[in-house]
Each structure stands twice: as C-alpha cells, then as structure tokens.
Scaffold this motif. Structure first.
Motif, short mmCIF file in Angstrom:
data_model
loop_
_atom_site.label_atom_id
_atom_site.label_comp_id
_atom_site.label_asym_id
_atom_site.label_seq_id
_atom_site.Cartn_x
_atom_site.Cartn_y
_atom_site.Cartn_z
N MET A 1 0.85 -1.19 0.00
CA MET A 1 0.00 0.00 0.00
C MET A 1 0.88 1.24 0.00
O MET A 1 1.89 1.29 0.67
CB MET A 1 -0.91 -0.02 1.23
CG MET A 1 -1.88 1.12 1.25
SD MET A 1 -3.06 1.08 2.61
CE MET A 1 -3.88 -0.45 2.34
N VAL A 2 0.51 2.22 -0.75
CA VAL A 2 1.24 3.48 -0.81
C VAL A 2 0.94 4.28 0.46
O VAL A 2 -0.21 4.37 0.89
CB VAL A 2 0.81 4.30 -2.06
CG1 VAL A 2 1.52 5.63 -2.08
CG2 VAL A 2 1.08 3.51 -3.33
N VAL A 3 1.99 4.83 1.08
CA VAL A 3 1.80 5.61 2.29
C VAL A 3 0.89 6.79 1.99
O VAL A 3 1.07 7.48 1.00
CB VAL A 3 3.17 6.10 2.83
CG1 VAL A 3 2.98 7.01 4.03
CG2 VAL A 3 4.06 4.93 3.18
N GLY A 4 -0.09 7.00 2.83
CA GLY A 4 -1.02 8.10 2.66
C GLY A 4 -2.09 7.81 1.62
O GLY A 4 -2.78 8.71 1.18
N SER A 5 -2.22 6.57 1.21
CA SER A 5 -3.20 6.20 0.19
C SER A 5 -3.85 4.88 0.55
O SER A 5 -3.26 4.04 1.22
CB SER A 5 -2.49 6.06 -1.17
OG SER A 5 -3.36 5.47 -2.11
N ASP A 6 -5.09 4.71 0.14
CA ASP A 6 -5.79 3.45 0.35
C ASP A 6 -5.64 2.53 -0.86
O ASP A 6 -6.17 1.44 -0.89
CB ASP A 6 -7.28 3.70 0.62
CG ASP A 6 -7.50 4.39 1.95
OD1 ASP A 6 -6.68 4.18 2.86
OD2 ASP A 6 -8.48 5.14 2.07
N GLU A 7 -4.88 2.99 -1.86
CA GLU A 7 -4.71 2.23 -3.09
C GLU A 7 -3.73 1.07 -2.87
O GLU A 7 -2.65 1.24 -2.32
CB GLU A 7 -4.17 3.16 -4.17
CG GLU A 7 -3.94 2.49 -5.50
CD GLU A 7 -3.35 3.45 -6.52
OE1 GLU A 7 -2.74 2.95 -7.47
OE2 GLU A 7 -3.48 4.68 -6.35
N GLU A 8 -4.13 -0.13 -3.28
CA GLU A 8 -3.26 -1.30 -3.19
C GLU A 8 -2.23 -1.27 -4.30
O GLU A 8 -2.55 -0.96 -5.44
CB GLU A 8 -4.08 -2.59 -3.30
CG GLU A 8 -4.88 -2.92 -2.06
CD GLU A 8 -4.00 -3.36 -0.90
OE1 GLU A 8 -3.01 -4.09 -1.11
OE2 GLU A 8 -4.31 -2.96 0.24
N VAL A 9 -0.99 -1.59 -3.98
CA VAL A 9 0.08 -1.68 -4.97
C VAL A 9 0.39 -3.16 -5.15
O VAL A 9 0.73 -3.84 -4.19
CB VAL A 9 1.33 -0.91 -4.51
CG1 VAL A 9 2.47 -1.10 -5.51
CG2 VAL A 9 1.02 0.55 -4.30
N PRO A 10 0.26 -3.67 -6.38
CA PRO A 10 0.52 -5.10 -6.58
C PRO A 10 2.00 -5.41 -6.36
O PRO A 10 2.87 -4.56 -6.58
CB PRO A 10 0.13 -5.33 -8.04
CG PRO A 10 0.22 -4.00 -8.68
CD PRO A 10 -0.07 -2.99 -7.61
N PRO A 11 2.31 -6.64 -5.90
CA PRO A 11 3.72 -7.01 -5.74
C PRO A 11 4.42 -7.05 -7.10
O PRO A 11 3.77 -7.22 -8.13
CB PRO A 11 3.66 -8.41 -5.11
CG PRO A 11 2.32 -8.93 -5.47
CD PRO A 11 1.41 -7.73 -5.59
N GLU A 12 5.73 -6.89 -7.08
CA GLU A 12 6.49 -6.90 -8.33
C GLU A 12 6.51 -8.27 -8.98
O GLU A 12 6.67 -8.38 -10.18
CB GLU A 12 7.91 -6.42 -8.08
CG GLU A 12 7.97 -4.96 -7.68
CD GLU A 12 9.38 -4.47 -7.49
OE1 GLU A 12 10.28 -4.96 -8.18
OE2 GLU A 12 9.58 -3.61 -6.65
N LEU A 13 6.38 -9.31 -8.19
CA LEU A 13 6.36 -10.69 -8.69
C LEU A 13 5.04 -11.33 -8.34
O LEU A 13 4.44 -11.02 -7.31
CB LEU A 13 7.51 -11.50 -8.08
CG LEU A 13 8.92 -11.04 -8.46
CD1 LEU A 13 9.95 -11.76 -7.62
CD2 LEU A 13 9.17 -11.28 -9.94
N PRO A 14 4.58 -12.26 -9.17
CA PRO A 14 3.33 -12.95 -8.85
C PRO A 14 3.42 -13.73 -7.54
O PRO A 14 4.50 -14.18 -7.15
CB PRO A 14 3.13 -13.91 -10.03
CG PRO A 14 4.06 -13.46 -11.09
CD PRO A 14 5.16 -12.70 -10.42
N ARG A 15 2.32 -13.92 -6.88
CA ARG A 15 2.26 -14.61 -5.60
C ARG A 15 2.88 -16.01 -5.68
O ARG A 15 3.60 -16.43 -4.78
CB ARG A 15 0.80 -14.69 -5.12
CG ARG A 15 0.54 -15.47 -3.89
CD ARG A 15 1.20 -15.02 -2.59
NE ARG A 15 1.31 -13.61 -2.37
CZ ARG A 15 2.25 -13.08 -1.57
NH1 ARG A 15 3.11 -13.81 -0.93
NH2 ARG A 15 2.32 -11.78 -1.41
N GLU A 16 2.65 -16.74 -6.79
CA GLU A 16 3.21 -18.10 -6.90
C GLU A 16 4.74 -18.08 -6.93
O GLU A 16 5.39 -19.02 -6.49
CB GLU A 16 2.65 -18.87 -8.10
CG GLU A 16 2.95 -18.26 -9.45
CD GLU A 16 1.90 -17.27 -9.95
OE1 GLU A 16 1.95 -16.93 -11.13
OE2 GLU A 16 1.02 -16.84 -9.17
N VAL A 17 5.33 -17.00 -7.43
CA VAL A 17 6.79 -16.87 -7.41
C VAL A 17 7.25 -16.52 -6.00
O VAL A 17 8.18 -17.11 -5.46
CB VAL A 17 7.26 -15.81 -8.42
CG1 VAL A 17 8.74 -15.51 -8.25
CG2 VAL A 17 6.97 -16.26 -9.84
#
Length: 116
Positions: A1-17
């Motif tokens: 999550m970005v500081v000061g924001s409710d917006e989710e930031v996706p991880p750089e790699l997929p969860r399975e990785v």
C-alpha cells in the motif's frame, strides 16, 4: 500500500513466485527459478513508462553443477566458477587477472592486490 493512500500496490512478482522455493544463505534470501540459461536475460522489471531493465540473477548454475556464476549485489563483481577451459571460453571476460580467487579474497574496491 502506498503511504497516505488506500490504493493497493501489486507485488512486483506474482504470488506463486513469491511463495515458491527459496535458497537461504546468511544475510540473503533468494527466490529460486529453474529454466534454460537463455531465460536469465529475461529477468528484470518494466518501468512505468514501458522500458524493460534486465537484472542479472545473483546466482545461477548448470544442472550438473559443472559451473556457477555469482554476481555480488553489494559490489561490482561477478565471479565465474568452473574448469579453466570453461572460464577461458566465456565471451566478454577479460583475460586472467591473477590466480583463482580464494575464500578469503576481498571483492571490495581496495581488495585487488594484483591489478593496482
């Protein structure tokens, strides 16, 4: 999550990785990939403007363990291990710079006692 924001930031790699196999070494935690050597140049990230930047694997080796390459992330060094013939055949490597490295040799800027 970005500081000061409710917006989710996706991880750089997929969860399975991220949940995949790991190689744990002192002070390092590596994600393990498997595949042909030619795929090593496909590892990296894409900037928001679309440019792809490669990132060399920190460690990679042959399935038969006949060679290994290690790129030190804290210094500007990449080490190639294997037979003398294999190392001599690697394109782009400069000629021998001195004796093979030992376990106590330093990769620090001031650690090269051969090429002053």
């Amino acid at each position: 999550m970005v500081v000061g924001s409710d917006e989710e930031v996706p991880p750089e790699l997929p969860r399975e990785v991220l949940d995949g196999p790991r190689l744990r070494l002192p002070h390092r935690d590596h994600i393990v990939f498997s595949g042909p050597l030619r795929d090593a140049v496909r590892i990296g990230h894409t900037y928001s403007w679309g440019e792809f930047a490669t990132q060399s694997p920190t460690l990679f080796w042959a399935a038969d363990r006949s060679w290994c390459v290690a790129s030190e992330i804290d210094f500007d060094s990449t080490l190639v291990g294997g037979s003398a013939e294999l190392v001599a055949a690697v394109p782009g490597l400069p000629g021998p710079r001195g004796p093979a490295g030992g376990t106590h040799d330093s990769l620090r800027l001031d650690g090269d006692a051969v090429n002053l």
